[in-house]
Scaffold this motif. Structure first.
Motif, PDB file in Angstrom:
ATOM      1  N   ARG A  10       5.569 -45.989  45.767  1.00  0.00           N
ATOM      2  CA  ARG A  10       7.008 -46.108  45.607  1.00  0.00           C
ATOM      3  C   ARG A  10       7.435 -45.995  44.140  1.00  0.00           C
ATOM      4  NH1 ARG A  10       8.851 -51.522  47.929  1.00  0.00           N
ATOM      5  NH2 ARG A  10       8.618 -50.589  49.978  1.00  0.00           N
ATOM      6  N   VAL A  62      15.605 -45.969  47.324  1.00  0.00           N
ATOM      7  CA  VAL A  62      14.609 -47.040  47.190  1.00  0.00           C
ATOM      8  C   VAL A  62      15.309 -48.386  47.085  1.00  0.00           C
ATOM      9  CG1 VAL A  62      12.768 -47.961  45.724  1.00  0.00           C
ATOM     10  CG2 VAL A  62      12.880 -45.509  46.181  1.00  0.00           C
ATOM     11  N   ALA A  65       3.192 -37.788  48.963  1.00  0.00           N
ATOM     12  CA  ALA A  65       4.013 -37.002  48.034  1.00  0.00           C
ATOM     13  C   ALA A  65       3.232 -35.843  47.418  1.00  0.00           C
ATOM     14  CB  ALA A  65       4.556 -37.918  46.944  1.00  0.00           C
ATOM     15  N   CYS A 107       8.323 -42.493  43.652  1.00  0.00           N
ATOM     16  CA  CYS A 107       9.538 -42.075  44.369  1.00  0.00           C
ATOM     17  C   CYS A 107      10.795 -42.526  43.634  1.00  0.00           C
ATOM     18  CB  CYS A 107       9.542 -42.647  45.784  1.00  0.00           C
ATOM     19  SG  CYS A 107       8.033 -42.338  46.702  1.00  0.00           S
ATOM     20  N   HIS A 127       7.588 -40.735  55.202  1.00  0.00           N
ATOM     21  CA  HIS A 127       7.899 -39.414  54.649  1.00  0.00           C
ATOM     22  C   HIS A 127       6.656 -38.577  54.390  1.00  0.00           C
ATOM     23  CE1 HIS A 127      12.247 -40.100  53.922  1.00  0.00           C
ATOM     24  NE2 HIS A 127      11.883 -41.363  53.847  1.00  0.00           N
ATOM     25  N   HIS A 173      14.566 -40.960  43.335  1.00  0.00           N
ATOM     26  CA  HIS A 173      15.342 -41.415  44.496  1.00  0.00           C
ATOM     27  C   HIS A 173      15.675 -42.894  44.374  1.00  0.00           C
ATOM     28  CE1 HIS A 173      14.442 -37.552  46.415  1.00  0.00           C
ATOM     29  NE2 HIS A 173      13.183 -37.740  46.090  1.00  0.00           N
ATOM     30  N   CYS A 218       7.494 -45.752  51.108  1.00  0.00           N
ATOM     31  CA  CYS A 218       8.229 -44.526  51.445  1.00  0.00           C
ATOM     32  C   CYS A 218       7.323 -43.530  52.166  1.00  0.00           C
ATOM     33  CB  CYS A 218       8.760 -43.869  50.173  1.00  0.00           C
ATOM     34  SG  CYS A 218       9.602 -44.987  49.051  1.00  0.00           S
ATOM     35  N   GLU A 219       6.081 -43.404  51.637  1.00  0.00           N
ATOM     36  CA  GLU A 219       5.190 -42.359  52.132  1.00  0.00           C
ATOM     37  C   GLU A 219       4.641 -42.650  53.525  1.00  0.00           C
ATOM     38  OE1 GLU A 219       3.151 -42.792  48.431  1.00  0.00           O
ATOM     39  OE2 GLU A 219       3.051 -40.624  48.190  1.00  0.00           O
TER      40      GLU A 219
END
Lengths: 153, 257
Positions: A59, A70, A90, A62, A87, A66, A83-84
């Motif tokens: 994160r 977040v 990355a 990210c 999503h 973003h 997040c991952e």
């Protein structure tokens, strides 16, 4: 003298083996920190593993672009979800891949939100549904916003 | 030879022998050969905290390039359900790479078992991963020196050196090793060595939403994981094998195999 001939043959074979060994076996192959039992290996292999590509950036990566999303996530009940996890990794986004593929599947949410009454596990404290009864076949994100962990909008 | 000469010769001889011994220690010091790394990676799993979401398995497979749909994994999550009669049912559907999305226990061979809530006396999830044993039996059996333990305590596999004989897969008492379907060599969890070496957490630890999986350095007295292992009731899998495993569990019960 000819009684010594087998000896010469044996010496020649030994010499060939030793020469082949010095060519085939890398110089850093040998006994290292953990002794012969556990530490007999080719040392440059450690460097090869250290250079393995990192895919999950976390994160912290990210948030550099973003921040708003977040921020939204970390002030919701889903603050512990990376997040991952949804999503995808990355890698070296945004260079490669340009866009991450978001998993919108119902099954992704059901990983945590299928109701399981397991007394010795924190799982039983998570709000859950019975996937066979709660709007079967529909994507959860049609009603719920995962970034806000909200009630239906 | 008189007595004086004899004593002189004895002293000289003793000194020479001790010097030779001393040189051996100076040039091959046992302390240098022993572990000098300031790191010894250990893992801590809290069974109470695991919710069986399987994000760890997903992250591990993608991070470490293990084919996602292949039935092999470096880590997996097992579910244990104990009913009123004390019967234990355990499963790990697809290594839990999609988590546990149903209450039905997968008994294998197409058979399933539903255990109703009122009959569920105990139920919990147990994440499994390589124990990075202090005395790894998988390393001892390798005939070519392709698998080894490095100074940080992590057991690695040299993919160029492995001949794929499979001895290590048989030797591991925990069944952690498998045959990599693409590289055609033995493979297993290495605590994401490429990540922990640069200060990142392993992919599974990062993906875990509840903090059930933690990595630590047992040689660092300020490490929170080290503190838990030293001060709380933790257990390891199959200590009777003498491998001295280094993945510690909080809440490990006897049902777990």
């Amino acid at each position: 003298m000819h009684i010594l001939r087998p000896l010469f043959v044996v010496l020649a074979i030994a010499a060939i083996i030793l020469i082949a060994r010095s060519i085939w076996i890398p110089s850093d192959f040998g006994i290292h920190e953990r002794g012969y039992t556990y530490g007999w290996y080719r040392q440059s292999n450690i460097e090869e593993w250290k250079n393995f590509t990192v895919k999950y950036q976390g994160r912290e990566f990210c948030v550099t672009c973003h921040a708003e999303q977040v921020q939204k996530l970390t002030s919701s009940k889903h603050k512990n979800i990376e997040c991952e996890n949804c999503h995808g990794p990355a890698l070296s986004h945004p260079a490669d891949p340009l866009k991450l593929v978001l998993d919108r599947n119902r099954e992704l949410c059901l990983r945590c939100h299928t109701n399981l009454f397991y007394p010795n596990s924190q799982r039983s404290q998570i709000k859950g549904i019975n996937p066979d009864q709660h709007n079967p076949g529909l994507e959860c994100v049609l009603c719920h916003n995962p970034h806000e962990a909200s009630k239906p909008r | 030879m008189n007595r004086r000469d004899f004593i002189k010769l004895t002293i000289k001889g003793t000194a020479a022998v001790m010097l030779v011994n001393g040189l051996d220690i100076i040039f091959q010091p046992p302390d240098v050969h022993a572990r000098t790394s300031p790191r010894r990676f250990v893992f801590l799993v809290d069974i109470y905290k695991c919710i069986g979401c399987g994000f760890c398995v997903k992250a591990c497979k993608l991070e470490n390039e293990i084919p996602f749909d292949a039935g092999v994994s470096r880590t997996w999550v097992e579910r244990y359900v104990v009913n009123g009669e004390g019967e234990v049912f355990a499963d790990t559907p697809k290594e839990a790479r999609y988590g546990f999305t149903t209450g039905r226990i997968d008994l294998g061979r197409g058979k399933f078992k539903d255990i109703p809530q009122e009959k569920t006396k105990k139920a919990f999830f147990v994440p499994k991963l390589c124990n990075q044993c202090e005395k790894p039996s998988c390393v001892q059996v390798c005939p070519v020196g392709a698998t080894y333990q490095n100074a940080d305590g992590v057991v690695l596999i040299d993919r160029k050196w492995c001949i794929g004989c499979g001895y290590c897969i048989m030797a591991c008492p925990y069944g952690m090793r498998f045959f990599h379907p693409v590289h055609r060599v033995a493979d297993k969890c290495n605590f994401c060595y490429h990540r922990i070496n640069q200060g990142l957490r392993p992919a599974c630890v990062q993906a875990c939403p509840t903090g059930a999986r933690l990595i630590g350095n047992i040689k660092d007295p300020g490490d929170p994981v080290e503190k838990i292992i030293r001060t709380q009731q933790v257990a390891v899998h199959k200590p009777e094998y003498g491998t001295n495993p280094q993945v510690y569990y909080v809440g490990l019960g006897e049902e777990v195999r």
